[in-house]
Design a protein around this motif. Sequence first.
Motif, PDB file in Angstrom:
ATOM      1  N   LEU A  11      37.450   7.537 -29.394  1.00  0.00           N
ATOM      2  CA  LEU A  11      36.689   6.671 -28.484  1.00  0.00           C
ATOM      3  C   LEU A  11      37.183   5.222 -28.544  1.00  0.00           C
ATOM      4  N   TYR A  15      38.792   3.306 -25.399  1.00  0.00           N
ATOM      5  CA  TYR A  15      38.248   2.013 -24.960  1.00  0.00           C
ATOM      6  C   TYR A  15      39.348   0.957 -24.934  1.00  0.00           C
ATOM      7  N   SER A  16      40.188   0.939 -25.966  1.00  0.00           N
ATOM      8  CA  SER A  16      41.284  -0.028 -26.017  1.00  0.00           C
ATOM      9  C   SER A  16      42.259   0.186 -24.873  1.00  0.00           C
ATOM     10  N   GLY A  18      41.614   1.583 -21.975  1.00  0.00           N
ATOM     11  CA  GLY A  18      40.936   1.163 -20.746  1.00  0.00           C
ATOM     12  C   GLY A  18      40.902  -0.357 -20.622  1.00  0.00           C
ATOM     13  N   LEU A  19      40.713  -1.052 -21.717  1.00  0.00           N
ATOM     14  CA  LEU A  19      40.689  -2.516 -21.706  1.00  0.00           C
ATOM     15  C   LEU A  19      42.052  -3.074 -21.323  1.00  0.00           C
TER      16      LEU A  19
END
Length: 122
Positions: A11, A15-16, A18-19
Motif C-alpha cells: 500500500l 501510494y508513492s 500514485g503520488l
Amino acid sequence: MRVILVILLFLVFAYSLGLVLANNTEVAVNLIFSQAPAMNLGLLLIICLVLGVIIGMLLALLLFRVLQNKWEISRLNKENRALQDQLKQANIAIDRQANAPTINEVAGLSPHVEAPSRVEKY
C-alpha cells in the motif's frame, strides 16, 4: 504478521507511485547553500516525507531515552532516600543498644569487679 507487513508495504508503494504519477511536474530545488537538479514534484514529496518520518522517529527515540533516564534517576533517588532512612533507624537502634544498662549494672555490681570464679584443683 508477515502478510500484514507485505500488504502494508504494498500500500505504501502504491501510494508513492500514485503520488509520483499525479505530481509529474519538474521542480527546481534550492538548498540555501547549493542548488539540486530539477526533479519530479511527487518524488520530492516522497523524499521529504521519508526524511520527516526518519527524523521524527529518531527524535522520538531520543526523547524516550531522556525520559527513561529521568525515570531511572527518580527511582534511584527514592531508593537512596529509603536506604538513608533505614541507616538512620539502624544507627538509632545501635545507640540504644550501646547505652542500655548491662547485666552487672542491673545487678548492682561494680563494672570492675568480676564475678568469683571456681577453680578446680586436680
